[in-house]
Write a protein that holds these residues in place. Structure first.
Motif, PDB file in Angstrom:
ATOM      1  N   VAL A  73       0.849  -1.191   0.000  1.00  0.00           N
ATOM      2  CA  VAL A  73       0.000   0.000   0.000  1.00  0.00           C
ATOM      3  C   VAL A  73       0.887   1.243   0.000  1.00  0.00           C
ATOM      4  CG1 VAL A  73      -1.740   1.300   1.314  1.00  0.00           C
ATOM      5  CG2 VAL A  73      -1.836  -1.195   1.271  1.00  0.00           C
ATOM      6  N   MET A  74       0.505   2.246  -0.792  1.00  0.00           N
ATOM      7  CA  MET A  74       1.176   3.548  -0.779  1.00  0.00           C
ATOM      8  C   MET A  74       0.309   4.480   0.064  1.00  0.00           C
ATOM      9  SD  MET A  74       3.916   5.065  -2.002  1.00  0.00           S
ATOM     10  CE  MET A  74       4.391   4.127  -3.437  1.00  0.00           C
ATOM     11  N   VAL A  75       0.930   5.148   1.025  1.00  0.00           N
ATOM     12  CA  VAL A  75       0.223   6.089   1.894  1.00  0.00           C
ATOM     13  C   VAL A  75       0.873   7.456   1.726  1.00  0.00           C
ATOM     14  CG1 VAL A  75      -0.459   6.645   4.264  1.00  0.00           C
ATOM     15  CG2 VAL A  75      -0.292   4.246   3.557  1.00  0.00           C
ATOM     16  N   VAL A  76       0.059   8.458   1.381  1.00  0.00           N
ATOM     17  CA  VAL A  76       0.525   9.831   1.210  1.00  0.00           C
ATOM     18  C   VAL A  76      -0.094  10.661   2.332  1.00  0.00           C
ATOM     19  CG1 VAL A  76       0.492  11.852  -0.312  1.00  0.00           C
ATOM     20  CG2 VAL A  76       0.709   9.554  -1.288  1.00  0.00           C
ATOM     21  N   PHE A  77       0.721  11.526   2.941  1.00  0.00           N
ATOM     22  CA  PHE A  77       0.237  12.311   4.076  1.00  0.00           C
ATOM     23  C   PHE A  77       0.931  13.664   4.110  1.00  0.00           C
ATOM     24  CE2 PHE A  77       3.776   9.683   5.358  1.00  0.00           C
ATOM     25  CZ  PHE A  77       4.598  10.542   6.058  1.00  0.00           C
ATOM     26  N   THR A  78       0.428  14.530   4.962  1.00  0.00           N
ATOM     27  CA  THR A  78       1.086  15.808   5.222  1.00  0.00           C
ATOM     28  C   THR A  78       1.364  15.917   6.713  1.00  0.00           C
ATOM     29  OG1 THR A  78      -0.994  17.000   5.525  1.00  0.00           O
ATOM     30  CG2 THR A  78      -0.054  16.987   3.307  1.00  0.00           C
ATOM     31  N   ILE A  79       2.421  16.633   7.027  1.00  0.00           N
ATOM     32  CA  ILE A  79       2.709  16.987   8.415  1.00  0.00           C
ATOM     33  C   ILE A  79       2.606  18.503   8.492  1.00  0.00           C
ATOM     34  CG2 ILE A  79       4.345  16.893  10.327  1.00  0.00           C
ATOM     35  CD1 ILE A  79       5.687  14.503   8.866  1.00  0.00           C
ATOM     36  N   ASN A  80       1.720  18.978   9.334  1.00  0.00           N
ATOM     37  CA  ASN A  80       1.465  20.406   9.467  1.00  0.00           C
ATOM     38  C   ASN A  80       2.343  20.972  10.583  1.00  0.00           C
ATOM     39  OD1 ASN A  80      -0.779  20.254   7.559  1.00  0.00           O
ATOM     40  ND2 ASN A  80      -1.735  19.051   9.172  1.00  0.00           N
ATOM     41  N   HIS A  81       3.243  21.877  10.220  1.00  0.00           N
ATOM     42  CA  HIS A  81       4.132  22.534  11.171  1.00  0.00           C
ATOM     43  C   HIS A  81       3.601  23.935  11.452  1.00  0.00           C
ATOM     44  CE1 HIS A  81       7.636  19.690  11.031  1.00  0.00           C
ATOM     45  NE2 HIS A  81       6.943  19.280   9.982  1.00  0.00           N
ATOM     46  N   ALA A  82       4.202  24.603  12.392  1.00  0.00           N
ATOM     47  CA  ALA A  82       3.767  25.950  12.767  1.00  0.00           C
ATOM     48  C   ALA A  82       3.822  26.923  11.588  1.00  0.00           C
ATOM     49  CB  ALA A  82       4.616  26.469  13.926  1.00  0.00           C
ATOM     50  N   LYS A  83       4.845  26.773  10.696  1.00  0.00           N
ATOM     51  CA  LYS A  83       5.033  27.745   9.619  1.00  0.00           C
ATOM     52  C   LYS A  83       5.062  27.127   8.229  1.00  0.00           C
ATOM     53  CE  LYS A  83       7.772  30.745  12.587  1.00  0.00           C
ATOM     54  NZ  LYS A  83       9.116  31.298  12.809  1.00  0.00           N
ATOM     55  N   GLY A  84       4.643  25.886   8.095  1.00  0.00           N
ATOM     56  CA  GLY A  84       4.667  25.275   6.771  1.00  0.00           C
ATOM     57  C   GLY A  84       4.236  23.821   6.802  1.00  0.00           C
ATOM     58  N   ILE A  85       4.217  23.227   5.636  1.00  0.00           N
ATOM     59  CA  ILE A  85       3.737  21.864   5.474  1.00  0.00           C
ATOM     60  C   ILE A  85       4.833  20.983   4.867  1.00  0.00           C
ATOM     61  CG2 ILE A  85       2.783  22.281   3.167  1.00  0.00           C
ATOM     62  CD1 ILE A  85       0.393  20.500   4.046  1.00  0.00           C
ATOM     63  N   VAL A  86       4.842  19.733   5.274  1.00  0.00           N
ATOM     64  CA  VAL A  86       5.762  18.742   4.737  1.00  0.00           C
ATOM     65  C   VAL A  86       4.919  17.628   4.133  1.00  0.00           C
ATOM     66  CG1 VAL A  86       7.549  17.047   5.305  1.00  0.00           C
ATOM     67  CG2 VAL A  86       7.516  19.265   6.452  1.00  0.00           C
ATOM     68  N   PHE A  87       5.324  17.149   2.979  1.00  0.00           N
ATOM     69  CA  PHE A  87       4.624  16.066   2.305  1.00  0.00           C
ATOM     70  C   PHE A  87       5.397  14.777   2.525  1.00  0.00           C
ATOM     71  CE2 PHE A  87       3.678  20.052   0.349  1.00  0.00           C
ATOM     72  CZ  PHE A  87       2.299  20.021   0.265  1.00  0.00           C
ATOM     73  N   GLY A  88       4.671  13.706   2.771  1.00  0.00           N
ATOM     74  CA  GLY A  88       5.307  12.418   3.004  1.00  0.00           C
ATOM     75  C   GLY A  88       4.674  11.338   2.155  1.00  0.00           C
ATOM     76  N   ARG A  89       5.490  10.354   1.803  1.00  0.00           N
ATOM     77  CA  ARG A  89       4.999   9.216   1.013  1.00  0.00           C
ATOM     78  C   ARG A  89       5.662   7.952   1.555  1.00  0.00           C
ATOM     79  NH1 ARG A  89       6.849   9.599  -4.781  1.00  0.00           N
ATOM     80  NH2 ARG A  89       8.635   8.464  -3.996  1.00  0.00           N
ATOM     81  N   PHE A  90       4.838   6.957   1.855  1.00  0.00           N
ATOM     82  CA  PHE A  90       5.323   5.681   2.375  1.00  0.00           C
ATOM     83  C   PHE A  90       4.864   4.547   1.482  1.00  0.00           C
ATOM     84  CE2 PHE A  90       6.609   7.535   6.216  1.00  0.00           C
ATOM     85  CZ  PHE A  90       7.261   6.579   6.976  1.00  0.00           C
ATOM     86  N   GLN A  91       5.769   3.651   1.212  1.00  0.00           N
ATOM     87  CA  GLN A  91       5.431   2.373   0.598  1.00  0.00           C
ATOM     88  C   GLN A  91       5.462   1.369   1.745  1.00  0.00           C
ATOM     89  OE1 GLN A  91       7.243   1.378  -3.256  1.00  0.00           O
ATOM     90  NE2 GLN A  91       7.978  -0.451  -2.209  1.00  0.00           N
ATOM     91  N   VAL A  92       4.327   0.745   2.024  1.00  0.00           N
ATOM     92  CA  VAL A  92       4.184  -0.136   3.173  1.00  0.00           C
ATOM     93  C   VAL A  92       3.884  -1.545   2.673  1.00  0.00           C
ATOM     94  CG1 VAL A  92       3.013  -0.430   5.386  1.00  0.00           C
ATOM     95  CG2 VAL A  92       3.251   1.844   4.427  1.00  0.00           C
ATOM     96  N   TYR A  93       4.510  -2.519   3.303  1.00  0.00           N
ATOM     97  CA  TYR A  93       4.417  -3.916   2.864  1.00  0.00           C
ATOM     98  C   TYR A  93       3.974  -4.796   4.030  1.00  0.00           C
ATOM     99  CZ  TYR A  93       6.037  -8.479   1.208  1.00  0.00           C
ATOM    100  OH  TYR A  93       6.113  -9.779   0.833  1.00  0.00           O
ATOM    101  N   ARG A  94       3.055  -5.702   3.752  1.00  0.00           N
ATOM    102  CA  ARG A  94       2.607  -6.652   4.770  1.00  0.00           C
ATOM    103  C   ARG A  94       3.406  -7.944   4.622  1.00  0.00           C
ATOM    104  NH1 ARG A  94      -3.297  -7.643   4.403  1.00  0.00           N
ATOM    105  NH2 ARG A  94      -2.627  -8.900   2.669  1.00  0.00           N
ATOM    106  N   THR A  95       4.146  -8.297   5.656  1.00  0.00           N
ATOM    107  CA  THR A  95       4.957  -9.511   5.626  1.00  0.00           C
ATOM    108  C   THR A  95       4.052 -10.740   5.723  1.00  0.00           C
ATOM    109  OG1 THR A  95       5.235  -9.587   8.023  1.00  0.00           O
ATOM    110  CG2 THR A  95       6.884  -8.315   6.756  1.00  0.00           C
ATOM    111  N   LYS A  96       4.641 -11.876   5.508  1.00  0.00           N
ATOM    112  CA  LYS A  96       3.897 -13.131   5.581  1.00  0.00           C
ATOM    113  C   LYS A  96       3.270 -13.328   6.964  1.00  0.00           C
ATOM    114  CE  LYS A  96       4.485 -17.572   3.401  1.00  0.00           C
ATOM    115  NZ  LYS A  96       5.424 -18.546   2.869  1.00  0.00           N
ATOM    116  N   SER A  97       3.926 -12.811   7.993  1.00  0.00           N
ATOM    117  CA  SER A  97       3.396 -12.937   9.356  1.00  0.00           C
ATOM    118  C   SER A  97       2.287 -11.929   9.645  1.00  0.00           C
ATOM    119  CB  SER A  97       4.522 -12.769  10.378  1.00  0.00           C
ATOM    120  OG  SER A  97       5.016 -11.444  10.351  1.00  0.00           O
ATOM    121  N   GLY A  98       2.017 -11.014   8.689  1.00  0.00           N
ATOM    122  CA  GLY A  98       0.936 -10.047   8.854  1.00  0.00           C
ATOM    123  C   GLY A  98       1.364  -8.694   9.381  1.00  0.00           C
TER     124      GLY A  98
END
Length: 146
Positions: free
Chosen positions: A94-119
């Motif tokens: 799954v690809m998860v895209v998010f923002t982190i809101n700081h006091a004076k600006g925004i940061v964009f983040g992107r994660f590639q997340v993988y589910r292992t065989k154990s879950g």
């Protein structure tokens, strides 16, 4: 017999469509690290995201915390975050895209997340940037292009 076939058909439709649904565990995995970031800082977030992954203990991956600290030098401390989009790539990725809101600006983040065989969910790739166009697909930044 007809009832049995209808039940079998219904079950196959439900099972086949659920394989394409976004896994809630991927989002929760990313949010655990984001919560750690808000309360305990960049090191805690990176360690939470790397736990159990192939990158755990990798010193280069741990330097991502320095990137987040540099962003804080300009934008201030993080205040909140927003999950922008989740996209199932495969039944275990799954690809998860998010923002982190700081006091004076925004940061964009992107994660590639993988589910292992154990879950367990683990990060296989993640990036942060203060410029949306650098990190996100054009249609997310500019809308539908002509």
């Amino acid at each position: 017999m007809r009832t049995f076939l209808l039940l079998l058909f219904f079950c196959s439709v439900v099972l086949s469509t659920s394989a394409f649904a976004v896994e809630p565990g991927a989002k929760a995995f990313v949010e655990r690290g984001l919560s750690a970031y808000l309360t305990d800082g960049p090191d805690a977030a990176i360690k939470a995201w790397l736990k159990g992954s192939g990158m755990e203990g990798n010193t280069q991956a741990l330097t991502q915390a320095n990137s987040l600290r540099q962003i804080e030098d300009f934008y201030g401390k993080p205040e909140s975050y927003d999950i922008v989009k989740e996209n199932t790539i495969s039944p275990r990725s799954v690809m998860v895209v998010f923002t982190i809101n700081h006091a004076k600006g925004i940061v964009f983040g992107r994660f590639q997340v993988y589910r292992t065989k154990s879950g367990e969910w683990v990060a296989t790739e993640f990036k942060f940037n203060t410029e949306a166009a650098v990190l996100l697909p054009p249609e997310m930044v500019f809308g539908k292009l002509p």
